[in-house]
Design a protein around this motif. Structure first.
Motif, short mmCIF file in Angstrom:
data_model
loop_
_atom_site.label_atom_id
_atom_site.label_comp_id
_atom_site.label_asym_id
_atom_site.label_seq_id
_atom_site.Cartn_x
_atom_site.Cartn_y
_atom_site.Cartn_z
N ALA A 11 42.63 62.39 99.23
CA ALA A 11 41.39 61.89 99.81
C ALA A 11 41.61 60.51 100.44
O ALA A 11 41.09 60.21 101.50
CB ALA A 11 40.30 61.82 98.74
N ILE A 12 42.39 59.68 99.76
CA ILE A 12 42.74 58.34 100.24
C ILE A 12 44.22 58.35 100.60
O ILE A 12 45.06 58.80 99.82
CB ILE A 12 42.46 57.26 99.18
N ALA A 13 44.55 57.86 101.78
CA ALA A 13 45.93 57.90 102.26
C ALA A 13 46.85 57.03 101.41
O ALA A 13 46.46 55.94 100.97
CB ALA A 13 45.99 57.45 103.72
N THR A 14 48.04 57.54 101.16
CA THR A 14 49.07 56.77 100.47
C THR A 14 50.40 57.03 101.17
O THR A 14 50.61 58.11 101.74
CB THR A 14 49.16 57.14 98.98
N GLY A 15 51.28 56.05 101.13
CA GLY A 15 52.55 56.19 101.83
C GLY A 15 53.66 56.74 101.00
O GLY A 15 54.76 56.96 101.49
N SER A 16 53.44 56.96 99.70
CA SER A 16 54.50 57.45 98.83
C SER A 16 53.91 58.41 97.81
O SER A 16 52.69 58.53 97.67
CB SER A 16 55.18 56.28 98.10
N GLY A 17 54.77 59.10 97.11
CA GLY A 17 54.32 60.03 96.09
C GLY A 17 54.46 61.47 96.54
O GLY A 17 54.74 61.78 97.71
N ALA A 52 51.88 57.53 108.09
CA ALA A 52 51.56 56.86 109.36
C ALA A 52 50.28 56.05 109.21
O ALA A 52 50.16 54.95 109.78
CB ALA A 52 51.41 57.90 110.47
N ALA A 53 49.32 56.58 108.44
CA ALA A 53 48.07 55.86 108.23
C ALA A 53 48.31 54.56 107.48
O ALA A 53 47.70 53.53 107.79
CB ALA A 53 47.08 56.74 107.46
N ILE A 54 49.20 54.58 106.49
CA ILE A 54 49.52 53.37 105.74
C ILE A 54 50.21 52.34 106.61
O ILE A 54 49.95 51.13 106.51
CB ILE A 54 50.38 53.72 104.51
N GLU A 55 51.09 52.80 107.50
CA GLU A 55 51.74 51.88 108.43
C GLU A 55 50.71 51.20 109.33
O GLU A 55 50.77 49.99 109.57
CB GLU A 55 52.77 52.63 109.27
N SER A 56 49.74 51.99 109.81
CA SER A 56 48.67 51.42 110.64
C SER A 56 47.82 50.45 109.83
O SER A 56 47.39 49.41 110.34
CB SER A 56 47.79 52.54 111.20
N GLU A 62 48.79 48.62 107.28
CA GLU A 62 49.54 47.38 107.08
C GLU A 62 49.50 46.51 108.33
O GLU A 62 49.41 45.28 108.24
CB GLU A 62 50.99 47.71 106.70
N GLN A 63 49.56 47.13 109.50
CA GLN A 63 49.45 46.37 110.74
C GLN A 63 48.07 45.74 110.87
O GLN A 63 47.93 44.58 111.28
CB GLN A 63 49.73 47.29 111.93
N ALA A 64 47.03 46.51 110.51
CA ALA A 64 45.67 45.98 110.57
C ALA A 64 45.49 44.83 109.59
O ALA A 64 44.86 43.81 109.92
CB ALA A 64 44.67 47.10 110.26
N LYS A 65 46.06 44.95 108.40
CA LYS A 65 45.98 43.87 107.41
C LYS A 65 46.66 42.62 107.92
O LYS A 65 46.16 41.50 107.75
CB LYS A 65 46.63 44.32 106.10
N SER A 66 47.81 42.81 108.58
CA SER A 66 48.56 41.66 109.11
C SER A 66 47.73 40.91 110.15
O SER A 66 47.69 39.67 110.16
CB SER A 66 49.87 42.14 109.71
N PHE A 123 41.07 47.15 101.53
CA PHE A 123 41.00 48.09 102.64
C PHE A 123 41.88 49.30 102.34
O PHE A 123 43.00 49.17 101.84
CB PHE A 123 41.46 47.44 103.94
N VAL A 124 41.36 50.47 102.64
CA VAL A 124 42.12 51.72 102.49
C VAL A 124 41.85 52.58 103.71
O VAL A 124 40.97 52.30 104.51
CB VAL A 124 41.72 52.49 101.21
N VAL A 125 42.63 53.65 103.85
CA VAL A 125 42.42 54.61 104.92
C VAL A 125 41.95 55.93 104.30
O VAL A 125 42.60 56.47 103.40
CB VAL A 125 43.71 54.86 105.72
#
Length: 213
Positions: A128-134, A143-147, A149-153, A170-172
């Motif tokens: 339901a919530i995007a995660t980059g690992s697991g 890809a959502a987590i990469e985006s 991280e860019q938004a957070k930066s 913030f989450v995706v």
């Protein structure tokens, strides 16, 4: 003591006796098993109420999405479908709250969860919530987590990030099968076991009419 002199049979029997006593003690907790069914009901009440009331408040927009075959669900009679789904969800919230017709109302609610899971969420995977690992991470969620991280930066550089996140991180939203499947399983339990003893109208109605027979 010589190891050969140890009565392993006696130790095994003592172990079985202890396990039996412990299981008997655990069985006594079943007198409060209605709490589990009450917890499931109360958990689902706000979920269903918000889902149904949101559809009623945004009726036209939701109906257009239901009927739109290009980016929507492409369902026939979208206005009628929205009305029925929203009505079942709202009634479901009320019925589960008071414990009335719990097993009956669970049936159309499970159907809604199946349709929503297959038509809306399945294409997005499980999460339901995007995660980059697991185990359940996909190319989509990574890809959502990469985006993210860019938004957070960007936010950290050009805004007060601590203020923006003081009420939560913030989450995706991946919008996968996770929630729909979870709600379906909870409803499935209520379908088989009902609303539970003492804290549901179904219980008292059943008890009354059983005594009258």
């Amino acid at each position: 003591m010589n190891l050969k002199e140890i009565d392993y049979k006696h130790l095994f029997e003592r172990g079985l006796q202890g396990t039996h006593l412990f299981n008997n003690w655990l069985d006594k907790s079943r007198y409060a098993d209605f709490i589990v069914l009450l917890a499931l009901r109360l958990y689902l009440v706000p979920v269903l109420w918000m889902a149904g009331s949101e559809k009623f408040m945004n009726f036209t927009e939701t109906a257009e999405w239901f009927g739109n075959s290009d980016g929507g669900l492409g369902l026939p009679l979208p206005y009628l479908m929205v009305f029925l789904v929203a009505l079942i969800e709202v009634l479901g919230a009320i019925f589960l709250l008071i414990g009335f017709s719990v097993r009956v109302i669970s049936i159309p609610l499970m159907v809604i969860m199946i349709i929503a899971g297959v038509m809306v969420h399945l294409k997005n995977g499980w999460l339901a919530i995007a995660t980059g690992s697991g185990l359940f991470a996909t190319d989509r969620t990574r890809a959502a987590i990469e985006s993210l991280e860019q938004a957070k930066s960007i936010l950290q550089q050009f805004s007060n990030y601590d203020v923006l996140t003081e009420n939560g991180s913030f989450v995706v939203l991946n919008n996968g099968m996770e929630f729909a499947a979870t709600y379906f399983i909870m409803l499935l339990v209520l379908f088989f076991y009902g609303g539970g003893r003492y804290v549901s109208i179904d219980y008292w109605l059943s008890k009354r009419y059983t005594q009258d027979e």
